[in-house]
Design a protein around this motif. Structure first.
Motif, PDB file in Angstrom:
ATOM      1  N   GLU A 252      36.347  61.673  38.948  1.00 30.13           N
ATOM      2  CA  GLU A 252      35.011  61.190  38.623  1.00 30.13           C
ATOM      3  C   GLU A 252      35.013  60.435  37.302  1.00 30.13           C
ATOM      4  OE1 GLU A 252      32.560  64.663  38.744  1.00 30.13           O
ATOM      5  OE2 GLU A 252      32.655  64.781  40.927  1.00 30.13           O
ATOM      6  N   LEU A 253      35.749  60.939  36.319  1.00 29.50           N
ATOM      7  CA  LEU A 253      35.822  60.263  35.035  1.00 29.50           C
ATOM      8  C   LEU A 253      36.541  58.927  35.153  1.00 29.50           C
ATOM      9  CD1 LEU A 253      36.656  63.250  32.666  1.00 29.50           C
ATOM     10  CD2 LEU A 253      34.494  62.000  32.825  1.00 29.50           C
ATOM     11  N   ALA A 254      37.557  58.864  35.988  1.00 31.10           N
ATOM     12  CA  ALA A 254      38.306  57.616  36.167  1.00 31.10           C
ATOM     13  C   ALA A 254      37.429  56.532  36.760  1.00 31.10           C
ATOM     14  CB  ALA A 254      39.524  57.849  37.052  1.00 31.10           C
ATOM     15  N   ASN A 255      36.465  56.917  37.585  1.00 27.41           N
ATOM     16  CA  ASN A 255      35.590  55.941  38.217  1.00 27.41           C
ATOM     17  C   ASN A 255      34.259  55.783  37.499  1.00 27.41           C
ATOM     18  OD1 ASN A 255      37.183  54.987  40.403  1.00 27.41           O
ATOM     19  ND2 ASN A 255      36.978  56.987  41.335  1.00 27.41           N
ATOM     20  N   ALA A 256      34.105  56.445  36.347  1.00 23.74           N
ATOM     21  CA  ALA A 256      32.865  56.323  35.594  1.00 23.74           C
ATOM     22  C   ALA A 256      32.656  54.859  35.220  1.00 23.74           C
ATOM     23  CB  ALA A 256      32.926  57.189  34.350  1.00 23.74           C
ATOM     24  N   GLY A 257      31.469  54.379  35.439  1.00 25.02           N
ATOM     25  CA  GLY A 257      31.167  52.999  35.088  1.00 25.02           C
ATOM     26  C   GLY A 257      31.508  52.019  36.191  1.00 25.02           C
TER      27      GLY A 257
ATOM     28  N   ALA B  20      38.173  51.533  38.002  1.00 29.16           N
ATOM     29  CA  ALA B  20      38.279  51.875  36.581  1.00 29.16           C
ATOM     30  C   ALA B  20      39.679  52.369  36.240  1.00 29.16           C
ATOM     31  CB  ALA B  20      37.232  52.925  36.219  1.00 29.16           C
ATOM     32  N   GLU B  21      40.244  53.198  37.108  1.00 26.60           N
ATOM     33  CA  GLU B  21      41.591  53.724  36.879  1.00 26.60           C
ATOM     34  C   GLU B  21      42.628  52.596  36.909  1.00 26.60           C
ATOM     35  OE1 GLU B  21      42.782  56.550  39.825  1.00 26.60           O
ATOM     36  OE2 GLU B  21      44.399  57.317  38.582  1.00 26.60           O
ATOM     37  N   LEU B  22      42.484  51.683  37.869  1.00 27.13           N
ATOM     38  CA  LEU B  22      43.410  50.553  37.976  1.00 27.13           C
ATOM     39  C   LEU B  22      43.372  49.694  36.722  1.00 27.13           C
ATOM     40  CD1 LEU B  22      45.276  48.656  39.704  1.00 27.13           C
ATOM     41  CD2 LEU B  22      43.173  47.492  40.351  1.00 27.13           C
ATOM     42  N   LEU B  23      42.175  49.316  36.300  1.00 24.51           N
ATOM     43  CA  LEU B  23      42.061  48.457  35.120  1.00 24.51           C
ATOM     44  C   LEU B  23      42.540  49.166  33.865  1.00 24.51           C
ATOM     45  CD1 LEU B  23      38.685  46.616  35.810  1.00 24.51           C
ATOM     46  CD2 LEU B  23      41.004  45.792  36.188  1.00 24.51           C
ATOM     47  N   ALA B  24      42.285  50.461  33.765  1.00 27.19           N
ATOM     48  CA  ALA B  24      42.765  51.227  32.606  1.00 27.19           C
ATOM     49  C   ALA B  24      44.284  51.242  32.566  1.00 27.19           C
ATOM     50  CB  ALA B  24      42.215  52.642  32.641  1.00 27.19           C
TER      51      ALA B  24
ATOM     52  N   LEU C 157      46.241  49.031  33.488  1.00 28.67           N
ATOM     53  CA  LEU C 157      46.733  47.701  33.125  1.00 28.67           C
ATOM     54  C   LEU C 157      46.201  47.237  31.771  1.00 28.67           C
ATOM     55  CD1 LEU C 157      46.245  46.031  36.617  1.00 28.67           C
ATOM     56  CD2 LEU C 157      48.409  46.755  35.588  1.00 28.67           C
ATOM     57  N   LYS C 158      45.473  48.130  31.088  1.00 25.37           N
ATOM     58  CA  LYS C 158      44.861  47.822  29.794  1.00 25.37           C
ATOM     59  C   LYS C 158      43.900  46.633  29.909  1.00 25.37           C
ATOM     60  CE  LYS C 158      48.520  49.933  27.230  1.00 25.37           C
ATOM     61  NZ  LYS C 158      49.898  49.809  26.985  1.00 25.37           N
ATOM     62  N   LEU C 159      43.108  46.652  30.983  1.00 28.39           N
ATOM     63  CA  LEU C 159      42.130  45.597  31.232  1.00 28.39           C
ATOM     64  C   LEU C 159      40.710  46.156  31.331  1.00 28.39           C
ATOM     65  CD1 LEU C 159      44.086  43.559  33.952  1.00 28.39           C
ATOM     66  CD2 LEU C 159      43.731  42.917  31.559  1.00 28.39           C
ATOM     67  N   THR C 160      40.460  47.275  30.657  1.00 30.88           N
ATOM     68  CA  THR C 160      39.160  47.937  30.784  1.00 30.88           C
ATOM     69  C   THR C 160      37.998  47.080  30.300  1.00 30.88           C
ATOM     70  OG1 THR C 160      39.553  49.067  28.689  1.00 30.88           O
ATOM     71  CG2 THR C 160      40.041  50.291  30.707  1.00 30.88           C
ATOM     72  N   GLU C 161      38.256  46.108  29.438  1.00 27.17           N
ATOM     73  CA  GLU C 161      37.175  45.238  28.967  1.00 27.17           C
ATOM     74  C   GLU C 161      36.601  44.382  30.092  1.00 27.17           C
ATOM     75  OE1 GLU C 161      40.966  42.824  28.107  1.00 27.17           O
ATOM     76  OE2 GLU C 161      40.380  44.927  28.094  1.00 27.17           O
ATOM     77  N   HIS C 162      37.307  44.319  31.209  1.00 20.87           N
ATOM     78  CA  HIS C 162      36.869  43.534  32.361  1.00 20.87           C
ATOM     79  C   HIS C 162      36.183  44.383  33.435  1.00 20.87           C
ATOM     80  CE1 HIS C 162      38.956  39.969  30.921  1.00 20.87           C
ATOM     81  NE2 HIS C 162      40.006  40.727  30.685  1.00 20.87           N
TER      82      HIS C 162
ATOM     83  N   ARG D 117      50.084  40.879  37.124  1.00 19.62           N
ATOM     84  CA  ARG D 117      50.161  42.344  37.101  1.00 19.62           C
ATOM     85  C   ARG D 117      49.027  42.961  37.902  1.00 19.62           C
ATOM     86  NH1 ARG D 117      51.548  42.628  30.726  1.00 19.62           N
ATOM     87  NH2 ARG D 117      53.758  42.184  30.912  1.00 19.62           N
ATOM     88  N   LEU D 118      47.839  42.384  37.769  1.00 23.51           N
ATOM     89  CA  LEU D 118      46.685  42.897  38.511  1.00 23.51           C
ATOM     90  C   LEU D 118      46.905  42.753  40.015  1.00 23.51           C
ATOM     91  CD1 LEU D 118      43.797  44.032  38.662  1.00 23.51           C
ATOM     92  CD2 LEU D 118      42.972  41.674  38.464  1.00 23.51           C
ATOM     93  N   VAL D 119      47.327  41.596  40.436  1.00 25.48           N
ATOM     94  CA  VAL D 119      47.581  41.346  41.851  1.00 25.48           C
ATOM     95  C   VAL D 119      48.669  42.295  42.375  1.00 25.48           C
ATOM     96  CG1 VAL D 119      48.457  39.655  43.525  1.00 25.48           C
ATOM     97  CG2 VAL D 119      46.768  38.955  41.809  1.00 25.48           C
ATOM     98  N   ALA D 120      49.745  42.450  41.622  1.00 21.39           N
ATOM     99  CA  ALA D 120      50.830  43.341  42.037  1.00 21.39           C
ATOM    100  C   ALA D 120      50.348  44.787  42.140  1.00 21.39           C
ATOM    101  CB  ALA D 120      51.996  43.250  41.054  1.00 21.39           C
ATOM    102  N   ALA D 121      49.512  45.216  41.208  1.00 20.16           N
ATOM    103  CA  ALA D 121      49.005  46.588  41.228  1.00 20.16           C
ATOM    104  C   ALA D 121      48.078  46.810  42.421  1.00 20.16           C
ATOM    105  CB  ALA D 121      48.276  46.899  39.929  1.00 20.16           C
ATOM    106  N   ILE D 122      47.273  45.831  42.733  1.00 22.61           N
ATOM    107  CA  ILE D 122      46.371  45.952  43.887  1.00 22.61           C
ATOM    108  C   ILE D 122      47.169  46.000  45.180  1.00 22.61           C
ATOM    109  CG2 ILE D 122      44.623  44.744  45.256  1.00 22.61           C
ATOM    110  CD1 ILE D 122      43.442  43.777  42.549  1.00 22.61           C
ATOM    111  N   ARG D 123      48.134  45.132  45.301  1.00 27.36           N
ATOM    112  CA  ARG D 123      48.935  45.047  46.521  1.00 27.36           C
ATOM    113  C   ARG D 123      49.858  46.248  46.691  1.00 27.36           C
ATOM    114  NH1 ARG D 123      48.762  39.349  47.840  1.00 27.36           N
ATOM    115  NH2 ARG D 123      46.532  39.140  48.175  1.00 27.36           N
ATOM    116  N   GLY D 124      50.187  46.893  45.560  1.00 26.75           N
ATOM    117  CA  GLY D 124      51.021  48.092  45.608  1.00 26.75           C
ATOM    118  C   GLY D 124      52.411  47.757  45.987  1.00 26.75           C
TER     119      GLY D 124
END
Length: 87
Positions: free
Chosen positions: A16-21, A28-32, A34-39, A80-87
């Motif tokens: 729940e905390l990972a998806n907060a916001g 939220a967990e994915l962006l965190a 990748l250090k992209l939480t500002e997005h 990096r974002l694309v690679a993380a999404i695609r797994g």
């Protein structure tokens, strides 16, 4: 006496905390990671606009690349974002 959460309770709380916001599961967990939480706000809005309910929905078609473009990420963070999404 101090009470503690069960392992299941802790896992649920962490999730729940990972998806907060974010209304998009895992975003939220994915962006965190990748250090992209500002997005997060912009990414969440874009995903909702596209109808995505979870990060898994972004694996299809060119959604991962489209998200990176919408966030105006530089080339390396976008890759990096694309690679993380695609797994």
């Amino acid at each position: 006496m101090r009470t503690s959460l069960s392992v299941t309770g802790k896992a649920k709380l962490v999730g729940e905390l990972a998806n907060a916001g974010s209304s998009v599961q895992g975003l939220a967990e994915l962006l965190a990671s990748l250090k992209l939480t500002e997005h997060l706000g912009a990414a969440d809005a874009w995903c909702v606009e596209q109808g995505a309910e979870s990060v898994a929905d972004l694996k299809e078609d060119t959604y991962a690349e489209d998200l990176a473009e919408a966030l105006q990420l530089k080339k390396i963070p976008a890759k990096r974002l694309v690679a993380a999404i695609r797994g």
